[in-house]
Design an enzyme around this catalytic site. Structure first.
Site, PDB file in Angstrom:
ATOM      1  N   MET A  69      15.425   1.118 -24.677  1.00 21.36           N
ATOM      2  CA  MET A  69      15.539  -0.471 -24.224  1.00 21.36           C
ATOM      3  C   MET A  69      16.707  -0.887 -23.492  1.00 21.36           C
ATOM      4  O   MET A  69      17.376  -1.601 -24.192  1.00 21.36           O
ATOM      5  CB  MET A  69      15.021  -1.306 -25.287  1.00 21.36           C
ATOM      6  CG  MET A  69      13.610  -1.335 -25.650  1.00 21.36           C
ATOM      7  SD  MET A  69      12.692  -2.778 -24.620  1.00 21.36           S
ATOM      8  CE  MET A  69      13.285  -3.993 -25.653  1.00 21.36           C
ATOM      9  N   GLY A  70      17.224   0.103 -22.500  1.00 23.21           N
ATOM     10  CA  GLY A  70      18.262  -0.273 -21.757  1.00 23.21           C
ATOM     11  C   GLY A  70      17.980  -1.405 -20.784  1.00 23.21           C
ATOM     12  O   GLY A  70      17.023  -2.220 -20.904  1.00 23.21           O
ATOM     13  N   ARG A  71      18.572  -1.113 -19.907  1.00 24.72           N
ATOM     14  CA  ARG A  71      18.415  -2.195 -18.400  1.00 24.72           C
ATOM     15  C   ARG A  71      17.037  -2.044 -17.845  1.00 24.72           C
ATOM     16  O   ARG A  71      16.344  -3.028 -17.852  1.00 24.72           O
ATOM     17  CB  ARG A  71      19.369  -2.089 -17.501  1.00 24.72           C
ATOM     18  CG  ARG A  71      20.768  -2.400 -17.752  1.00 24.72           C
ATOM     19  CD  ARG A  71      21.880  -2.415 -16.481  1.00 24.72           C
ATOM     20  NE  ARG A  71      23.049  -2.649 -16.873  1.00 24.72           N
ATOM     21  CZ  ARG A  71      24.223  -1.713 -17.298  1.00 24.72           C
ATOM     22  NH1 ARG A  71      23.658  -0.503 -17.539  1.00 24.72           N
ATOM     23  NH2 ARG A  71      25.138  -2.125 -17.561  1.00 24.72           N
ATOM     24  N   ARG A 151      14.095  10.634 -16.296  1.00 23.13           N
ATOM     25  CA  ARG A 151      14.785  11.799 -16.068  1.00 23.13           C
ATOM     26  C   ARG A 151      13.896  12.713 -16.058  1.00 23.13           C
ATOM     27  O   ARG A 151      13.009  12.780 -17.026  1.00 23.13           O
ATOM     28  CB  ARG A 151      16.044  12.173 -16.940  1.00 23.13           C
ATOM     29  CG  ARG A 151      16.797  11.039 -16.782  1.00 23.13           C
ATOM     30  CD  ARG A 151      17.903  10.899 -15.685  1.00 23.13           C
ATOM     31  NE  ARG A 151      19.096  10.038 -15.743  1.00 23.13           N
ATOM     32  CZ  ARG A 151      18.998   8.798 -15.969  1.00 23.13           C
ATOM     33  NH1 ARG A 151      17.976   8.036 -15.769  1.00 23.13           N
ATOM     34  NH2 ARG A 151      20.078   8.165 -15.778  1.00 23.13           N
ATOM     35  N   GLU A 180      13.720  18.972  -8.478  1.00 25.87           N
ATOM     36  CA  GLU A 180      13.388  18.019  -7.572  1.00 25.87           C
ATOM     37  C   GLU A 180      13.628  18.921  -6.018  1.00 25.87           C
ATOM     38  O   GLU A 180      15.054  19.015  -6.040  1.00 25.87           O
ATOM     39  CB  GLU A 180      13.679  16.576  -7.472  1.00 25.87           C
ATOM     40  CG  GLU A 180      13.046  15.861  -8.765  1.00 25.87           C
ATOM     41  CD  GLU A 180      13.371  14.510  -9.065  1.00 25.87           C
ATOM     42  OE1 GLU A 180      14.356  14.022  -8.058  1.00 25.87           O
ATOM     43  OE2 GLU A 180      13.036  13.631  -9.427  1.00 25.87           O
ATOM     44  N   HIS A 199      10.022  10.636  -6.677  1.00 24.43           N
ATOM     45  CA  HIS A 199      11.218   9.790  -7.080  1.00 24.43           C
ATOM     46  C   HIS A 199      11.513   8.436  -6.067  1.00 24.43           C
ATOM     47  O   HIS A 199      12.315   8.233  -5.709  1.00 24.43           O
ATOM     48  CB  HIS A 199      12.267  10.730  -7.129  1.00 24.43           C
ATOM     49  CG  HIS A 199      13.366  10.379  -8.018  1.00 24.43           C
ATOM     50  ND1 HIS A 199      14.386  11.243  -8.424  1.00 24.43           N
ATOM     51  CD2 HIS A 199      13.733   9.061  -8.443  1.00 24.43           C
ATOM     52  CE1 HIS A 199      15.239  10.646  -9.431  1.00 24.43           C
ATOM     53  NE2 HIS A 199      14.875   9.372  -9.219  1.00 24.43           N
TER      54      HIS A 199
END
Length: 224
Positions: A69-71, A151, A180, A199
């Site tokens: 629950m970051g930005r 990620r 990637e 991405h």
């Protein structure tokens, strides 16, 4: 870095909205079938299309799980809550109730087991490598939708491929990968219920512009 006289500049909130909107788009793609009409159709075909495009569930009926629950995770919780979804989250930190946008805390295993959609928003610390592994995936509902825009290293792709093969009603949507670009060895490529994007979480003009303005901070540091 500061103790060594090195100043770090970054753009912490530049792509938050862009990634959150992509997650919302993935959810709608998963649960709201639609098709565009490009030519006149007969009545029978018209009614068949309408019947085939009936959504089995509304997004407002879904229990959404936010892992991290970051930005970005907080913005995703806000968007999903705004369309009426029940939202739960799991985070290492205690989140101020005022910043939860109505989301409820849950334990890791509980979040995986109870939610219809799991959206991952964790960082790339070493302990998060293969956080989503066979043991974690075993908790998911057989028809769960798993989304990762954080990620690539967070997910054990072989374990996810095995879970998808055993649960054809489940689906995975991944915007980030390891490595990637995606190689032919990726076990998810051959699965109909795995959907991979290149991405594109920050692929909006507004996000690119916001990220590019880090140059102002670089100039500020160099001109001291």
């Amino acid at each position: 870095c500061r103790a060594r006289g090195v100043e770090v500049v970054h753009t912490p909130d530049a792509n938050t909205q862009a990634v959150a909107e992509l997650v919302l788009a993935f959810v709608l793609d998963s649960y709201r079938p639609r098709a565009f009409i490009e030519k006149a159709v007969e009545a029978a075909e018209w009614h068949r299309a309408r019947n085939e495009l009936i959504a089995s569930r509304q997004v407002s009926e879904l229990h959404m799980g936010i892992l991290g629950m970051g930005r970005v995770g907080s913005r995703v919780a806000k968007l999903l809550g705004a369309v009426g979804s029940r939202v739960s989250y799991c985070d290492l930190l205690e989140i101020d109730p005022a910043k939860r946008s109505g989301a409820s805390p849950a334990r890791f295993e509980q979040l995986l087991a109870e939610c219809d959609v799991i959206s991952v928003h964790v960082d790339d610390r070493a302990t998060n490598r293969h956080l989503i592994n066979a043991a974690a995936l075993a908790n998911l509902k057989p028809d769960a939708t798993f989304i990762n825009t954080s990620r690539g290293m967070v997910v054990d792709h072989a374990a996810l491929a095995a879970w998808l093969a055993l649960h054809p009603a489940g689906r995975a949507i991944l915007d980030v990968h390891e490595p990637e670009p995606i190689t032919a060895a990726n076990p998810l490529l051959s699965l109909a219920n795995a959907h991979l994007t290149p991405h594109i979480g920050a692929a909006t003009r507004a996000a690119h512009d916001a990220m590019s303005w880090v140059v102002r901070d670089v100039i500020r540091v160099l001109e001291r």
